[in-house]
Design an enzyme around this catalytic site. Sequence first.
Site, PDB file in Angstrom:
ATOM      1  N   LYS A  13    -106.763  46.778 -23.582  1.00 26.52           N
ATOM      2  CA  LYS A  13    -105.973  48.011 -23.382  1.00 26.52           C
ATOM      3  C   LYS A  13    -105.671  48.685 -24.723  1.00 26.52           C
ATOM      4  CE  LYS A  13    -102.585  45.805 -21.388  1.00 26.52           C
ATOM      5  NZ  LYS A  13    -103.083  44.409 -21.512  1.00 26.52           N
ATOM      6  N   ARG A  88     -95.224  46.897 -15.871  1.00 22.31           N
ATOM      7  CA  ARG A  88     -95.694  45.525 -15.674  1.00 22.31           C
ATOM      8  C   ARG A  88     -95.082  44.894 -14.425  1.00 22.31           C
ATOM      9  NH1 ARG A  88     -97.058  44.456 -21.450  1.00 22.31           N
ATOM     10  NH2 ARG A  88     -97.992  42.409 -21.643  1.00 22.31           N
ATOM     11  N   ARG A 127    -107.678  37.397 -31.982  1.00 23.71           N
ATOM     12  CA  ARG A 127    -107.144  38.738 -32.270  1.00 23.71           C
ATOM     13  C   ARG A 127    -106.338  38.771 -33.573  1.00 23.71           C
ATOM     14  NH1 ARG A 127    -103.939  41.812 -27.635  1.00 23.71           N
ATOM     15  NH2 ARG A 127    -102.770  39.866 -27.474  1.00 23.71           N
ATOM     16  N   ARG A 161    -100.427  37.778 -34.068  1.00 26.67           N
ATOM     17  CA  ARG A 161     -99.193  37.760 -33.272  1.00 26.67           C
ATOM     18  C   ARG A 161     -98.736  36.333 -33.011  1.00 26.67           C
ATOM     19  NH1 ARG A 161    -100.289  41.864 -28.371  1.00 26.67           N
ATOM     20  NH2 ARG A 161     -98.919  40.355 -27.372  1.00 26.67           N
ATOM     21  N   ARG A 172     -98.221  34.039 -20.271  1.00 26.15           N
ATOM     22  CA  ARG A 172     -98.443  35.488 -20.160  1.00 26.15           C
ATOM     23  C   ARG A 172     -99.417  35.805 -19.032  1.00 26.15           C
ATOM     24  NH1 ARG A 172    -100.163  36.430 -26.043  1.00 26.15           N
ATOM     25  NH2 ARG A 172    -100.536  38.594 -25.451  1.00 26.15           N
TER      26      ARG A 172
HETATM   27  P1  ADP Z   1    -104.709  44.100 -24.875  1.00 28.43           P
HETATM   28  O1  ADP Z   1    -104.109  45.294 -25.565  1.00 28.43           O
HETATM   29  O2  ADP Z   1    -105.149  44.402 -23.469  1.00 28.43           O
HETATM   30  O3  ADP Z   1    -103.825  42.880 -24.940  1.00 28.43           O
HETATM   31  P2  ADP Z   1    -106.603  44.140 -27.107  1.00 28.43           P
HETATM   32  O4  ADP Z   1    -107.109  45.536 -27.078  1.00 28.43           O
HETATM   33  O5  ADP Z   1    -105.636  43.784 -28.189  1.00 28.43           O
HETATM   34  O6  ADP Z   1    -106.044  43.703 -25.657  1.00 28.43           O
HETATM   35  O7  ADP Z   1    -107.887  43.187 -27.186  1.00 28.43           O
HETATM   36  C1  ADP Z   1    -107.739  41.767 -27.332  1.00 28.43           C
HETATM   37  C2  ADP Z   1    -108.760  41.261 -28.376  1.00 28.43           C
HETATM   38  O8  ADP Z   1    -110.071  41.378 -27.826  1.00 28.43           O
HETATM   39  C3  ADP Z   1    -108.763  42.055 -29.684  1.00 28.43           C
HETATM   40  O9  ADP Z   1    -108.978  41.149 -30.735  1.00 28.43           O
HETATM   41  C4  ADP Z   1    -109.932  43.041 -29.511  1.00 28.43           C
HETATM   42  O10 ADP Z   1    -110.543  43.336 -30.776  1.00 28.43           O
HETATM   43  C5  ADP Z   1    -110.882  42.259 -28.617  1.00 28.43           C
HETATM   44  N1  ADP Z   1    -111.578  43.122 -27.628  1.00 28.43           N
HETATM   45  C6  ADP Z   1    -111.105  44.219 -26.993  1.00 28.43           C
HETATM   46  N2  ADP Z   1    -112.028  44.718 -26.139  1.00 28.43           N
HETATM   47  C7  ADP Z   1    -113.105  43.885 -26.234  1.00 28.43           C
HETATM   48  C8  ADP Z   1    -114.398  43.874 -25.589  1.00 28.43           C
HETATM   49  N3  ADP Z   1    -114.741  44.792 -24.682  1.00 28.43           N
HETATM   50  N4  ADP Z   1    -115.243  42.881 -25.941  1.00 28.43           N
HETATM   51  C9  ADP Z   1    -114.896  41.939 -26.852  1.00 28.43           C
HETATM   52  N5  ADP Z   1    -113.707  41.909 -27.488  1.00 28.43           N
HETATM   53  C10 ADP Z   1    -112.819  42.872 -27.190  1.00 28.43           C
HETATM   54  P1  AMP Z   2     -98.215  43.095 -25.126  1.00 28.18           P
HETATM   55  O1  AMP Z   2     -98.243  43.563 -26.557  1.00 28.18           O
HETATM   56  O2  AMP Z   2     -98.432  44.212 -24.147  1.00 28.18           O
HETATM   57  O3  AMP Z   2     -99.130  41.917 -24.878  1.00 28.18           O
HETATM   58  O4  AMP Z   2     -96.718  42.585 -24.860  1.00 28.18           O
HETATM   59  C1  AMP Z   2     -96.168  41.502 -25.585  1.00 28.18           C
HETATM   60  C2  AMP Z   2     -94.922  40.983 -24.881  1.00 28.18           C
HETATM   61  O5  AMP Z   2     -93.918  42.019 -24.848  1.00 28.18           O
HETATM   62  C3  AMP Z   2     -95.109  40.582 -23.417  1.00 28.18           C
HETATM   63  O6  AMP Z   2     -95.606  39.252 -23.276  1.00 28.18           O
HETATM   64  C4  AMP Z   2     -93.675  40.735 -22.880  1.00 28.18           C
HETATM   65  O7  AMP Z   2     -92.850  39.649 -23.279  1.00 28.18           O
HETATM   66  C5  AMP Z   2     -93.183  41.971 -23.635  1.00 28.18           C
HETATM   67  N1  AMP Z   2     -93.457  43.233 -22.894  1.00 28.18           N
HETATM   68  C6  AMP Z   2     -94.279  44.259 -23.277  1.00 28.18           C
HETATM   69  N2  AMP Z   2     -94.275  45.243 -22.365  1.00 28.18           N
HETATM   70  C7  AMP Z   2     -93.444  44.850 -21.366  1.00 28.18           C
HETATM   71  C8  AMP Z   2     -93.051  45.416 -20.126  1.00 28.18           C
HETATM   72  N3  AMP Z   2     -93.510  46.600 -19.708  1.00 28.18           N
HETATM   73  N4  AMP Z   2     -92.186  44.705 -19.365  1.00 28.18           N
HETATM   74  C9  AMP Z   2     -91.698  43.524 -19.760  1.00 28.18           C
HETATM   75  N5  AMP Z   2     -92.046  42.921 -20.910  1.00 28.18           N
HETATM   76  C10 AMP Z   2     -92.907  43.564 -21.715  1.00 28.18           C
END
Ligand code: ADP
Ligand code: AMP
Length: 218
Positions: A13, A88, A127, A161, A172
Site C-alpha cells: 500500500k 481498518r 522492509r 520499523r 498484525r
Molecule cells: P504496506 O504499506 O502495505 O505495509 P509496503 O508498501 O511498505 O507495504 O511494502 C512492504 C515491503 O514490500 C517493502 O519493503 C516494499 O519495498 C516491498 N514491496 C512492495 N510491493 C512489492 C511488490 N509488488 N513486490 C515485491 N516487494 C514489494
Molecule cells: P501500518 O504502518 O499501516 O502497518 O500501521 C502500523 C500500526 O499502526 C498498526 O499495526 C496499528 O497498531 C497502528 N495503526 C495504523 N493505522 C491504524 C488504524 N487505522 N486503526 C488502528 N490502528 C492503526
Amino acid sequence: MNLILLGPPGAGKGTQAELLQKKLNVPKLSTGDMLRAAVKAGTEIGKLADSVMKAGQLVSDDIMINLIRERILESDCAQGFILDGFPRTTAQAEALDKMLVQMGKPLSLVIELTVNDEILIERIAGRFSCAACGTGYHDVFKPTQVKDTCDICGSHEFIRRKDDNRETVTSRLSAYHAQTAPLLPYYRNKSILRSVDGMAEIKDVTASINKVLGEASK
Ligand code: ADP
Ligand code: AMP
C-alpha cells in the site's frame, strides 16, 4: 480522487501510494506514519499508541477517526487523497463514510491489493526506509540503486520499523484477517471495490492500479 488502498500489512500500500500521489498530485495519508510520528514526538496519542503498535494490535477507533478527520480537513486534501492504512475496522469505515458525506467528498474507489501471508512475511522482514525522506525499500525486491544511498534524497541513513519482526507480524496479520478483511464485503456491496494482484512485481502492480483508475474515469 478520494481513494483507499486496502490490504494486509506488507501488501504494498505504502509503495503504491507513494507512486500514486505523484501521478494524481494528491497526498497519501498513512495512519501508520502519522502514529509513528506521534510516538517519536511523544504526544499524548503517541504515548497511547506506542505499546499497542508494538503488540501488533489496533489503536482505538476514536483516536484514529479523529486523527484522520483533522488530516482530511487540511488544505492539501482539497483535490483528493489516498488513504493507506485507514480504515481498518467497520466502525472506522462507517465513520469515514459519514464524515466524507458531511464534507461533500465521496469515496471514488477502494483498491484492494491481494497478497498471501507467506509473501507478506518475506516482504515485511526485508522492509526498510530512508530516515531522511521516508522512501520505502526492500532488501531483495526494491534495493537502493547505489549501496546505502537513498535514490531520492541521497541520505545514507536508513531505519527498520520496530514492529517489523516475526512475532508482531503474526499479530498484525491476525488483526487484519479478523478486523479489516470484513471491509472487503462492506465496499463490495457499495460497488466501489476493485481488486488487484499485489503479488506481481511493483511496476506491474502499478500498471494494474492505473488500469483500474482509467476504467473508473471512463
Ligand atoms: P504496506 O504499506 O502495505 O505495509 P509496503 O508498501 O511498505 O507495504 O511494502 C512492504 C515491503 O514490500 C517493502 O519493503 C516494499 O519495498 C516491498 N514491496 C512492495 N510491493 C512489492 C511488490 N509488488 N513486490 C515485491 N516487494 C514489494
Ligand atoms: P501500518 O504502518 O499501516 O502497518 O500501521 C502500523 C500500526 O499502526 C498498526 O499495526 C496499528 O497498531 C497502528 N495503526 C495504523 N493505522 C491504524 C488504524 N487505522 N486503526 C488502528 N490502528 C492503526
